[in-house]
Design an enzyme around this catalytic site. Structure first.
Site, PDB file in Angstrom:
ATOM      1  N   HIS A 148      -2.001  -7.749   2.353  1.00  0.00           N
ATOM      2  CA  HIS A 148      -1.713  -8.528   3.849  1.00  0.00           C
ATOM      3  C   HIS A 148      -2.876  -7.979   4.955  1.00  0.00           C
ATOM      4  O   HIS A 148      -2.777  -8.581   5.859  1.00  0.00           O
ATOM      5  CB  HIS A 148      -0.256  -8.205   4.532  1.00  0.00           C
ATOM      6  CG  HIS A 148      -0.194  -6.980   5.126  1.00  0.00           C
ATOM      7  ND1 HIS A 148      -0.352  -6.540   6.384  1.00  0.00           N
ATOM      8  CD2 HIS A 148       0.219  -5.577   4.307  1.00  0.00           C
ATOM      9  CE1 HIS A 148       0.030  -5.302   6.454  1.00  0.00           C
ATOM     10  NE2 HIS A 148       0.170  -4.825   5.192  1.00  0.00           N
ATOM     11  N   ASN A 159      -7.992   4.209   8.500  1.00  0.00           N
ATOM     12  CA  ASN A 159      -7.226   3.254   9.143  1.00  0.00           C
ATOM     13  C   ASN A 159      -7.338   3.185  10.842  1.00  0.00           C
ATOM     14  O   ASN A 159      -7.440   2.075  11.448  1.00  0.00           O
ATOM     15  CB  ASN A 159      -5.828   2.796   8.798  1.00  0.00           C
ATOM     16  CG  ASN A 159      -5.283   4.316   9.163  1.00  0.00           C
ATOM     17  OD1 ASN A 159      -5.573   5.346   8.656  1.00  0.00           O
ATOM     18  ND2 ASN A 159      -4.082   4.257   9.716  1.00  0.00           N
ATOM     19  N   CYS A 217       5.743   5.883  16.173  1.00  0.00           N
ATOM     20  CA  CYS A 217       6.862   6.374  15.472  1.00  0.00           C
ATOM     21  C   CYS A 217       7.694   5.288  15.180  1.00  0.00           C
ATOM     22  O   CYS A 217       7.657   4.273  15.578  1.00  0.00           O
ATOM     23  CB  CYS A 217       7.287   7.586  16.195  1.00  0.00           C
ATOM     24  SG  CYS A 217       8.737   7.087  17.227  1.00  0.00           S
ATOM     25  N   THR A 267      11.528  -7.094 -10.986  1.00  0.00           N
ATOM     26  CA  THR A 267      11.229  -8.279 -11.233  1.00  0.00           C
ATOM     27  C   THR A 267       9.814  -8.502 -10.663  1.00  0.00           C
ATOM     28  O   THR A 267       9.279  -8.473  -9.552  1.00  0.00           O
ATOM     29  CB  THR A 267      12.263  -9.261 -10.519  1.00  0.00           C
ATOM     30  OG1 THR A 267      13.389  -8.945 -11.345  1.00  0.00           O
ATOM     31  CG2 THR A 267      11.681 -10.941 -11.116  1.00  0.00           C
ATOM     32  N   GLY A 289       0.755  -1.131   0.150  1.00  0.00           N
ATOM     33  CA  GLY A 289      -0.105   0.082   0.092  1.00  0.00           C
ATOM     34  C   GLY A 289       0.854   1.096   0.053  1.00  0.00           C
ATOM     35  O   GLY A 289       0.458   2.296  -0.757  1.00  0.00           O
TER      36      GLY A 289
END
Lengths: 389, 399
Positions: free
Chosen positions: B205, B155, B330, B241, B70
């Site tokens: 995830h 969130n 943090c 890749t 994200g």
């Protein structure tokens, strides 16, 4: 017991936490974040508030299999230690911020919070020992390794605080032993350098750091007779006993080095004189506190003084002295004293040393010992010489 | 016995996804190679792209650009579109809500150092974008505006944004819209084409996929300047890749998370509301952050517990077996006053006194009830520890 191990990320607190685990206690590791912006304290590996230190502490906690948290005491640290440091210097005093941190943060704010959250004690990596007198009261004693002994900076602890302190490495024979043990336990911090400087002054340049915080006013440098010898950029950055950086062009009449013997923040004057002018034999302290049970035999005038030793710096030698208590003062008006600051309420402590001391600055802490035991401490407010050397 | 209430941080990998992921990891083949192994890998990569595109309603699979997660998707959208649309210095403005994830806010702040004129668009007390302020900011100078970025779901406090209205306002003056939909995916229906956004960030995830995989879904009308330069993979938008296993696992996780979504979301929302009601009755002064009901993520519960330090509460819950969160921390691991709560008009002490409980597919009613049984005592204890800014009692004593 449920133990909160304060883990700085250094080797001493790592081994202290490990020994607490080995002793069968239920241990939780906590790293104190003391700066709101760790980046500003990150330069080099000095000090105790870097991200790297937090990670080192976390890693050790992981190896010990104990839970680990970082708690933010940055606001308290700024108010109680950093701002206090600046305020003391701006009044011509020389404070010890590590003692202030022990008094206000580690064994106050942190300990209070630990007890409230259900812990029985806070463990740290200090080199000092707690013993108990026959009545069961805790006593603070010097660490076994006199070179590392840190009982001086713990002299501010009270009986209530000592009852909840745990110093697992105080009985270690030497720092080398502690490092060897860390190595043996596989701690990545085993060879981490010791921190010496003030943790919130990243490059160790206290004078420049203060100059940035305290408005500097140029003033006069005088000798003890009042004769003007030169100018300074600001009195607060001078410390009693200082010899270097005095910027005096004229040599002394006797050709001997001159030292700062007084810093008067109110007049913004720095007084210099010969080494003997630094000699003092009586000290008067404020903010007196007892480290454990107060000595029962101490009186309230010199005739009832007790024999003891006094130590005025973390790594100074203790000197034989007599100590007695003065009046119990209420908050006194600022104007009475040589520094423009009210004396906090509390009992005055008087100390007469047998051999004169040199370079005693107001703001320093005098810690009173009897043998290895710490009796108590006071903040030096005045120092004088009765013999007028 | 532990109960996991931190699905918004990361959610356990779905066993079916894990099986697909690990079997894919055992195969060799770079999708950019020209031999048979490479061609087979390319085939699986493009199938994953098509699957993910179908699940999230992309108009064509080529709108899906796989990323490392994200954060990278947000960086690519915000930096890449600002760079592209301001290449001739004609559109320096960037409209960003005040409650974005730091992957957007920090990116916007960094772009300010590159000449961006960032307009921070306020939110209401529940964290919902102030549409009037947003419209006014758009109309102030649409020709000089590169992009608007507003997250689909917050969130920390779970607020859902009115994305269709936001898109309508922005498109009416020709400004493209990016949305960070990392929290929304798998919790609310997401249809890229129907929402009308121009770019959308996703992460694997949070929905039972592996860490290290995400995507930026981006309209073919826009070409962001790359953040990563190199071999020119992903239509030269994102070099590196190709991660076939990650893409396959992500596509599978999205498919599983979004299957029967309305039913699953209703079950989760019922658990959420049970937890909210239980906290409100057992800790009467606790204050729910964000909206109630349909305006809130079905898996998000976030409360202010006045007089408790968030990290003291987290500690008490953790030792009692509950994994929760204080929102933001943090890099040193220090809990921070939440910028989201500050943006919602709360003061700094309030913003420190928070706890987030995020529910996911493995959360059960028993987990919720166990949490409700333990919480009041833990709140009392954290409250007795006080706020760090207050003075411990014994320091006021005499010597």
């Amino acid at each position: 017991m449920k133990i909160l191990a304060a883990m700085s990320g250094g080797v001493d607190s790592a081994v202290a936490a490990a020994r607490a685990v080995d002793a069968g206690h239920e241990v939780v590791g906590v790293h104190l974040a003391l700066s709101r912006m760790p980046g500003t304290l990150r330069t080099g590996s000095r000090g105790c508030c870097t991200i790297e230190d937090s990670r080192d502490a976390h890693r050790v906690a992981g190896l010990l299999g104990i839970p680990f948290y970082v708690w933010d005491f940055s606001e308290r640290f700024k108010e109680d230690v950093v701002d206090d440091f600046i305020a003391e210097y701006s009044q011509g005093r020389t404070p010890n911020p590590c003692m202030r941190c022990n008094e206000r943060i580690k064994f106050a704010a942190l300990l209070d919070r630990a007890l409230a959250l259900g812990f029985d004690a806070v463990a740290t990596g200090h080199y000092a020992e707690i013993r108990h007198d026959p009545a069961g009261s805790p006593e603070l004693h010097r660490g076994v390794d006199m070179n590392k002994d840190q009982s001086y900076v713990l002299g501010v602890l009270t009986a209530e605080q000592l009852a909840h302190c745990y110093f697992p490495i105080g009985a270690s024979a030497s720092k080398a032993d502690v490092r060897a043990e860390a190595e043996h336990r596989g701690f990545p911090v085993a060879n981490k350098p010791d921190s010496y400087d003030i943790c919130f002054i990243p490059d160790g340049d206290t004078k420049a750091w203060l100059a940035d915080k305290i408005p500097m006013r140029p003033g006069l440098i005088k000798d003890t007779d009042g004769q003007v010898l030169g100018e300074h950029e600001g009195a607060m950055t001078y410390t009693i006993g200082q010899r270097k950086g005095l910027r005096i062009e004229r040599p002394a009449v006797d050709g001997r080095p001159r030292y700062v013997v007084d810093v008067d923040a109110r007049d913004n004057t720095v007084t210099v004189g010969p080494r003997r002018a630094l000699s003092v034999d009586t000290l008067e302290g404020i903010r007196t506190s007892w480290c454990g049970a107060p000595p029962s035999d101490v009186g309230h005038d010199e005739a009832e003084a007790i024999d003891c030793e006094v130590q005025i710096r973390a790594h100074a030698d203790p000197v034989p002295a007599r100590m007695w208590l003065g009046e119990h003062i209420a908050e006194a008006p600022a104007s009475e004293y040589s520094v423009p600051r009210a004396r906090p309420a509390g009992r005055l402590m008087h100390v007469a040393v047998q051999e004169p001391l040199s370079g005693v600055a107001p703001g320093q802490t005098m810690v009173i010992y009897r043998g290895t035991r710490v009796l108590g401490q006071a903040t030096i407010d005045r120092a004088s010489s009765r013999t007028a050397a | 016995m532990r109960a996991y209430f931190d699905h918004a941080a990361t959610s356990p990998m779905n066993p079916e996804v894990l099986a697909a992921y690990s079997s894919e990891l055992q195969r060799v083949g770079n999708p950019s190679s020209l031999h048979a192994e490479g061609q087979a890998a390319r085939m699986r990569m493009e199938t994953a792209r098509e699957d993910l595109a179908r699940t999230i309603g992309a108009a064509t699979p080529s709108e899906v650009v796989f990323t490392s997660g994200g954060t990278e998707a947000d960086n690519l959208a915000v930096k890449g579109l600002w760079w592209a649309r301001n290449a001739d210095r004609s559109r320096p403005r960037l409209l960003v809500s005040t409650i974005e994830h730091s992957a957007v806010t920090d990116t916007a702040e960094w772009l300010q150092t590159q000449g961006a004129e960032v307009v921070w668009v306020p939110v209401d007390a529940d964290g919902r974008l102030d549409l009037a302020a947003f419209g006014a900011a758009l109309r102030e100078d649409p020709e000089r505006t590169a992009l608007a970025s507003v997250m689909s779901a917050n969130n920390e406090i779970g607020t859902l944004q009115p994305i269709p209205e936001i898109v309508a306002l922005a498109h009416s003056v020709g400004v493209p819209v990016h949305t960070d939909a990392v929290q929304a995916l798998g919790q609310v229906p997401l249809d890229f084409a129907a929402l009308g956004v121009d770019a959308m960030s996703l992460s694997a995830h949070k929905i039972g996929g592996p860490v290290g995989t995400g995507a930026l879904v981006i309209s073919r009308d826009l070409t962001p300047v790359p953040v990563l330069h190199g071999g020119g993979q992903e239509r030269k938008i994102r070099s590196g890749t190709l991660d076939v296993a990650g893409a396959v696992a992500f596509a599978r996780a999205a498919e599983l998370a979004c299957a029967d979504l309305p039913e699953k979301a209703a079950v989760r929302a019922a658990l959420r509301d049970r937890l909210i009601a239980g906290i409100e009755s057992s800790v009467p002064d606790a204050v729910l952050s964000g909206p109630r009901g349909a305006g809130r993520l079905p898996g998000n519960v976030h409360f202010v517990f006045p007089g408790c330090e968030g990290d003291a509460l987290l500690f008490g819950l953790d030792v009692a077996g509950f994994a929760t969160s204080v929102g933001s921390a943090c890099s040193a691991g220090v809990a921070r006053p939440s910028h989201v709560l500050i943006a919602c008009g709360r003061d700094e002490d309030t913003a420190r006194s928070v706890q987030r409980f995020s529910l996911g597919p493995t959360t059960t009613a028993a987990d919720v009830d166990a949490l409700l049984a333990a919480l009041p005592g833990i709140v009392d204890r954290a409250r007795s520890a006080g706020m760090v800014s207050s003075t411990p009692a014994w320091m006021n004593g005499d010597t």
